[in-house]
Design an enzyme around this catalytic site. Structure first.
Site, PDB file in Angstrom:
ATOM      1  N   GLY A 197       1.922   2.677  10.568  1.00 40.85           N
ATOM      2  CA  GLY A 197       2.825   3.896  10.592  1.00 40.85           C
ATOM      3  C   GLY A 197       3.693   4.122  11.929  1.00 40.85           C
ATOM      4  O   GLY A 197       4.474   5.156  11.721  1.00 40.85           O
ATOM      5  N   ASN A 238       0.748  -1.117   0.249  1.00 43.43           N
ATOM      6  CA  ASN A 238      -0.069   0.024   0.150  1.00 43.43           C
ATOM      7  C   ASN A 238       0.723   1.245   0.015  1.00 43.43           C
ATOM      8  O   ASN A 238       1.424   1.410   1.170  1.00 43.43           O
ATOM      9  CB  ASN A 238      -0.848  -0.051   1.165  1.00 43.43           C
ATOM     10  CG  ASN A 238      -1.672   1.289   1.541  1.00 43.43           C
ATOM     11  OD1 ASN A 238      -2.096   1.886   0.486  1.00 43.43           O
ATOM     12  ND2 ASN A 238      -2.489   1.362   2.612  1.00 43.43           N
ATOM     13  N   GLY A 240       2.471  -0.906   4.402  1.00 42.15           N
ATOM     14  CA  GLY A 240       2.545   0.343   4.104  1.00 42.15           C
ATOM     15  C   GLY A 240       3.933   0.904   3.760  1.00 42.15           C
ATOM     16  O   GLY A 240       4.616   0.988   2.822  1.00 42.15           O
ATOM     17  N   GLU A 256      -5.641  -4.606  10.926  1.00 44.21           N
ATOM     18  CA  GLU A 256      -4.527  -3.574  11.046  1.00 44.21           C
ATOM     19  C   GLU A 256      -4.999  -2.747  12.514  1.00 44.21           C
ATOM     20  O   GLU A 256      -5.623  -1.938  12.473  1.00 44.21           O
ATOM     21  CB  GLU A 256      -4.391  -2.568  10.137  1.00 44.21           C
ATOM     22  CG  GLU A 256      -4.354  -3.101   8.756  1.00 44.21           C
ATOM     23  CD  GLU A 256      -3.615  -1.966   7.800  1.00 44.21           C
ATOM     24  OE1 GLU A 256      -2.503  -2.060   7.224  1.00 44.21           O
ATOM     25  OE2 GLU A 256      -4.480  -1.090   7.466  1.00 44.21           O
ATOM     26  N   LYS A 284       0.154   4.237  -0.553  1.00 44.54           N
ATOM     27  CA  LYS A 284      -0.528   5.350   0.020  1.00 44.54           C
ATOM     28  C   LYS A 284      -0.430   6.670  -0.785  1.00 44.54           C
ATOM     29  O   LYS A 284      -0.373   6.413  -2.062  1.00 44.54           O
ATOM     30  CB  LYS A 284      -0.350   5.797   1.622  1.00 44.54           C
ATOM     31  CG  LYS A 284      -0.583   4.515   2.580  1.00 44.54           C
ATOM     32  CD  LYS A 284      -0.245   4.810   3.901  1.00 44.54           C
ATOM     33  CE  LYS A 284      -0.516   3.562   4.705  1.00 44.54           C
ATOM     34  NZ  LYS A 284      -0.607   3.720   6.071  1.00 44.54           N
ATOM     35  N   SER A 319       3.015  -1.559  10.480  1.00 45.77           N
ATOM     36  CA  SER A 319       4.405  -1.574  10.778  1.00 45.77           C
ATOM     37  C   SER A 319       5.295  -2.746  10.567  1.00 45.77           C
ATOM     38  O   SER A 319       6.094  -3.290  11.026  1.00 45.77           O
ATOM     39  CB  SER A 319       4.508  -1.151  12.124  1.00 45.77           C
ATOM     40  OG  SER A 319       4.286   0.109  12.380  1.00 45.77           O
ATOM     41  N   HIS A 323      -9.850   1.733   4.653  1.00 47.74           N
ATOM     42  CA  HIS A 323      -8.341   1.844   5.681  1.00 47.74           C
ATOM     43  C   HIS A 323      -8.789   2.957   6.970  1.00 47.74           C
ATOM     44  O   HIS A 323      -9.659   3.705   6.512  1.00 47.74           O
ATOM     45  CB  HIS A 323      -7.409   2.268   4.604  1.00 47.74           C
ATOM     46  CG  HIS A 323      -5.984   2.148   5.103  1.00 47.74           C
ATOM     47  ND1 HIS A 323      -5.638   3.117   5.970  1.00 47.74           N
ATOM     48  CD2 HIS A 323      -5.021   1.409   5.102  1.00 47.74           C
ATOM     49  CE1 HIS A 323      -4.337   2.912   6.606  1.00 47.74           C
ATOM     50  NE2 HIS A 323      -4.020   1.796   5.979  1.00 47.74           N
TER      51      HIS A 323
HETATM   52  P1  PGA Z   1       2.338   0.654   7.736  1.00 48.12           P
HETATM   53  O1  PGA Z   1       1.064   0.940   6.972  1.00 48.12           O
HETATM   54  O2  PGA Z   1       3.060  -0.670   7.295  1.00 48.12           O
HETATM   55  O3  PGA Z   1       3.189   1.777   7.306  1.00 48.12           O
HETATM   56  O4  PGA Z   1       2.039   0.477   9.243  1.00 48.12           O
HETATM   57  C1  PGA Z   1       0.134  -0.182   6.652  1.00 48.12           C
HETATM   58  C2  PGA Z   1      -1.154   0.373   6.340  1.00 48.12           C
HETATM   59  O5  PGA Z   1      -1.764   1.384   6.483  1.00 48.12           O
HETATM   60  O6  PGA Z   1      -1.659  -0.249   5.348  1.00 48.12           O
END
Ligand code: PGA
Length: 221
Positions: A153, A7, A204, A147, A9, A183, A84
């Site tokens: 993040g 993802n 992400g 999640e 983003k 993460s 999301h």
């Molecule tokens: P992250 O994001 O890996 O940066 O935590 C995951 C997501 O929000 O899909």
């Protein structure tokens, strides 16, 4: 082989995407890429299994700035992410809208990844409520991405046994595949691989670096 969903983003520019595609071309069959929608065609043309990070719940019409599942499908997109936590929080998406989006995406033959998440200390009913409302009236297969909101993040991954418990809870509720997201990185992928009840990952931040993606794929079975 687990499903590894990337993802992006709202990250990477057009030049970055060119390099990313070259770097990951040999790994195409191991990943699903969710780039910014404006780059989806680029990935599809290079043979990547591609999806969108969001979709609207109508097929066409006066919805400035939105993308319809009909358009996504006609481009060759295969997957779509719905619900999301950033969309729930920043764009006020509620369960009713999420349910409508899922129905419309499925009608147009897109595979849906529904994101759900809880905060530390939330009762399990939080997840149950998100899932049952989002999937109301839906009998088709939908992939669930679990999640935990605090893990997105932040670099903070829950204890493996806590993820396992929540995934078990989700699987008892609905008989669908469950991905873990929040993460995921080269720092924790080895321990996450000890989980025996997840079907893949939604990644992400770490998905923005092709080198990081390759290292993760080397560990994922
Ligand atoms: P992250 O994001 O890996 O940066 O935590 C995951 C997501 O929000 O899909």
């Amino acid at each position: 082989m687990k499903l590894v969903v990337l993802n992006h983003k709202m990250n990477l520019n057009y030049e970055d995407i060119q390099k990313y595609i070259t770097d990951l071309e040999n790994y195409r069959d191991k990943i699903v890429v969710l780039p910014s929608a404006i780059y989806a065609k680029e990935f599809i043309e290079h043979g990547f299994i591609t999806g969108l990070q969001n979709i609207y719940c109508r097929e066409k019409g006066m919805y400035t700035g939105e993308i319809s599942p009909v358009q996504a499908q006609s481009l060759g997109a295969k997957y779509v992410l719905v619900g999301h936590s950033e969309r729930r929080r920043l764009f006020a998406e509620d369960d009713i809208l999420i349910n409508e989006k899922i129905k419309m995406a499925l009608k147009n033959h897109l595979k849906v990844i529904l994101c759900v998440g809880d905060e530390i200390g939330d009762p399990p009913e939080v997840l149950a409520s998100q899932i049952t409302k989002a999937l109301k009236g839906i009998t088709e297969e939908v992939i669930i991405a679990y999640e935990p909101v605090y893990a997105i993040g932040t670099g903070k991954v829950p204890k493996i046994e806590d993820i396992k418990k929540q995934v078990e809870y989700i699987k008892n509720l609905v008989n669908h595949k469950v991905l873990y997201g929040g993460s995921v990185s080269t720092n924790n992928i080895k321990s996450l691989e000890q989980l025996d009840n997840i079907d893949g990952y939604l990644i992400g931040t770490s998905s923005l670096s092709s080198a990081e993606v390759i290292k993760i794929l080397e560990v994922v079975e």
